[in-house]
Design an enzyme around this catalytic site. Structure first.
Site, mmCIF file in Angstrom:
data_model
loop_
_atom_site.group_PDB
_atom_site.id
_atom_site.type_symbol
_atom_site.label_atom_id
_atom_site.label_comp_id
_atom_site.label_asym_id
_atom_site.label_seq_id
_atom_site.Cartn_x
_atom_site.Cartn_y
_atom_site.Cartn_z
ATOM 1 N N SER A 1 0.835 -1.203 0.000
ATOM 2 C CA SER A 1 0.000 0.000 0.000
ATOM 3 C C SER A 1 0.869 1.253 0.000
ATOM 4 C CB SER A 1 -0.948 0.003 1.197
ATOM 5 O OG SER A 1 -0.252 -0.229 2.397
ATOM 6 N N ASN B 1 2.141 1.711 -3.649
ATOM 7 C CA ASN B 1 1.228 1.668 -4.788
ATOM 8 C C ASN B 1 -0.113 2.371 -4.598
ATOM 9 O OD1 ASN B 1 2.823 -0.175 -6.590
ATOM 10 N ND2 ASN B 1 2.612 -1.514 -4.825
ATOM 11 N N TYR B 2 -0.559 2.538 -3.359
ATOM 12 C CA TYR B 2 -1.913 3.059 -3.152
ATOM 13 C C TYR B 2 -1.975 4.336 -2.312
ATOM 14 C CZ TYR B 2 -3.535 -1.343 -5.099
ATOM 15 O OH TYR B 2 -3.766 -2.402 -5.930
ATOM 16 N N LEU B 3 -0.906 4.668 -1.614
ATOM 17 C CA LEU B 3 -0.931 5.832 -0.733
ATOM 18 C C LEU B 3 -0.221 7.007 -1.392
ATOM 19 C CD1 LEU B 3 -0.078 4.109 2.671
ATOM 20 C CD2 LEU B 3 -2.319 4.752 1.787
#
Length: 611
Positions: free
Chosen positions: A565, A568-570
């Site tokens: 995360s 890639n997502y934060l």
């Protein structure tokens, strides 16, 4: 830039007309140009304007000039020494070079659980036999009669020998690797020297896959120059293949960013050599990804209101689409893709959920309308969750389940193509992954606000950060198996904690004694001794607290993968802003490689940044 220079020339002429003094005109112009320089060439502006906008093309091109040296291939196979033998049915047997190479792949893995799995052994033996001579095939008919023990011990000894290498030998290897990086690890793209991410082609071996993958144990074949497509500009110096070989093709496609590609033999997927995450193109792509998620923030309430209205639609396909979108939004589920049966592990996403993957409970543990999910998600990681849902969602799910068998699709009138088309209509660039990115980033920001206080010291603040990151990892189901060394490392840490407690106890006794001396003697020497003992107790107390925080952090993280995360997502600007606001060194959150990847965010975000 050209327009700006023209304006400055016009301004210069005007200034000399306006100011009666030549000196004053020059002074004003000097101040003006310094101000312009400061505003235009600050790190933030430099990284965005002069690295991104400078080379942004309107025709879909990614570059105008691209030059590189091509990939580095895996070294050729070196036959085993004479004393390392393969045994079949208790007797030594000399293998042909191709058969021996594949046998070593299995031998290296003997202590791994993969080699005990039936599907792995079956696939390996089938592919191994394809590499054997006719004589070897006729003799080797049963994997259970094969003995790879000497091979395994040989590779273990080699591994130990590498660990015992002298500092000088390690330095030579390091220098050789650095030489290869300098030669093959960089490319020139539009006047910029860019780092390449993965310029080494993976060596041959046995495919593992995640979970119970049906193709585990199959042979990953050696990639040769004849398998590789090279991409570079026409006017560049083209990479040369190894002597006596040729490339499959040389392309000049500036609409893509990959430098080389080939098709792997297990799943037929295309592999690429790409730029390093710290490159200009990768950085811009990351920035655009998070900006798209920020755009979703502005319209997410409208989208939520719409899918709630769609739960009451007269059309079943619209109801299914709306419930699926609710799960993607609320639970950060992946959309899921259609797959060929038997080609991959039985993993699913939201659109490909089956009846067997959910259970409905009108009331459970004091909560109404509970849905239980139990399925294998990406990388065969189990997703298990019991979640209360809105009544209308629950009723719709009951409707979707009617007259269906366990193996039937839950959303039988929905697929990822239909869902993605609808998402595009809701917002340009919207996908299920954008929802995932938005929910992950907004969760981190909210958690950091709730968990962090200014009064905390640095270790406590970092613990708060990891807990916020952990909340995101749980939302996104980023799990991992506890590391094999976890118990041992925790024992070692506990030993340090116990020793530090004993040290603190002794220091407190010394402090008590120093207080008594100071009270009795009332001299300068005893007063200084008391102050020194107080500092010692404070220092050891802080050291103990750091160790205890570390133990708590490790224990809470043992089955959670924080890295996925975080990378890639934060939105990294959230983390950077948090660091700047609370005085946390950025290297405490991001390592060197990650700081290079997110250099744009470090430049861009100030302490007041809001996702």
């Amino acid at each position: 830039m050209k327009v700006l220079i023209e304006h400055c020339c016009i301004l210069s002429y005007s200034l000399f007309s306006f100011f009666p003094s030549f000196f004053l005109a020059r002074l004003f112009l000097f101040i003006l140009f310094n101000l312009f320089f400061y505003l235009s060439f600050s790190p933030h502006s430099l990284s965005l304007s002069f690295r991104w906008e400078e080379e942004r093309y309107t025709d879909g091109s990614k570059w105008r000039f691209l030059e590189h040296k091509g990939p580095v291939f895996a070294p050729p196979y070196e036959p085993l020494p004479e004393h390392v033998r393969f045994y079949y049915d208790g007797k030594p047997m000399k293998l042909s070079a191709d058969a021996e190479e594949v046998a070593t792949f299995f031998g290296k893995m003997l202590d791994h659980e993969y080699t005990t799995k039936d599907i792995f052994r079956k696939n390996f033996f089938k592919d191994w036999r394809k590499e054997m001579t006719s004589e070897e095939k006729s003799k080797i008919t049963d994997l259970n009669k094969c003995n790879f023990g000497e091979m395994h011990e040989y590779f273990k000894a080699q591994s130990e020998a590498r660990k015992q290498m002298t500092k000088n030998d390690k330095q030579k290897i390091k220098e050789e690797n650095e030489r290869i990086v300098q030669e093959y690890g960089y490319c020139v793209m539009d006047n910029h020297k860019e780092r390449i991410g993965n310029f080494r082609i993976e060596p041959p071996g046995l495919f593992r896959g995640r979970g119970d993958h049906p193709k585990m144990g199959m042979l990953k074949r050696r990639i040769r120059p004849e398998d590789v497509i090279i991409n570079c500009s026409k006017d560049s110096k083209h990479p040369k293949p190894p002597p006596g070989t040729r490339w499959k093709e040389v392309r000049h496609d500036n609409k893509v960013t990959w430098l080389a590609s080939w098709t792997e033999n297990i799943q037929g997927s295309i592999k690429y050599i790409m730029l390093n995450p710290s490159s200009r193109i990768k950085g811009e792509k990351d920035w655009q990804k998070y900006e798209t998620a920020r755009r979703l923030k502005k319209c997410v309430e409208r989208i939520r209101a719409q899918y709630r209205d769609d739960w009451k639609s007269k059309e079943m396909r619209i109801r299914q689409r709306a419930v699926a979108l609710y799960f993607i939004d609320k639970l950060a589920l992946r959309a899921g893709n259609e797959k060929e049966e038997g080609e991959t592990a039985d993993t699913v996403g939201c659109c490909s959920l089956r009846v067997e993957h959910i259970k409905l409970y009108p009331e459970l543990d004091g909560q109404d309308y509970v849905v239980e999910f139990d399925f294998l998600g990406k990388d065969s990681i189990r997703y298990y969750n019991k979640i209360p849902v809105e009544k209308r969602v629950f009723k719709n799910l009951q409707l979707f389940l009617e007259n269906k068998q366990p193996e039937d699709d839950l959303f039988d009138r929905l697929n990822t193509s239909i869902l993605n088309k609808h998402l595009q209509e809701l917002m340009d660039g919207l996908t299920a992954k954008v929802f995932r990115t938005y929910n992950a980033s907004i969760t981190l920001q909210q958690q950091l606000k709730e968990l962090t206080t200014s009064e905390d010291n640095v270790p406590a603040k970092i613990l708060s950060y990891n807990r916020a990151n952990r909340a995101v990892a749980i939302l996104c189901n980023h799990q991992r198996a506890p590391p094999k060394t976890f118990e041992k490392s925790m024992q070692n840490l506990q030993t340090k904690i116990d020793a530090k407690k004993q040290q603190l106890s002794a220091a407190k006794k010394d402090l008590k004694s120093a207080k008594a001396d100071a009270k009795t003697l009332h001299d300068e020497k005893s007063r200084k001794a008391l102050e020194a003992k107080k500092k010692t107790v404070a220092r050891i107390s802080e050291q103990l607290m750091k160790l205890e925080v570390q133990a708590t952090d490790r224990e809470e993280n043992k089955q959670i993968a924080l890295g996925t995360s975080k990378l890639n997502y934060l939105d990294p600007r959230i983390s950077v802003a948090w660091c700047k606001k609370f005085g946390i060194p950025i290297e405490k959150i991001y390592n060197k490689t990650q700081r290079e990847k997110f250099a744009w965010a470090i430049d861009m975000a100030d302490k007041d940044f809001e996702f």
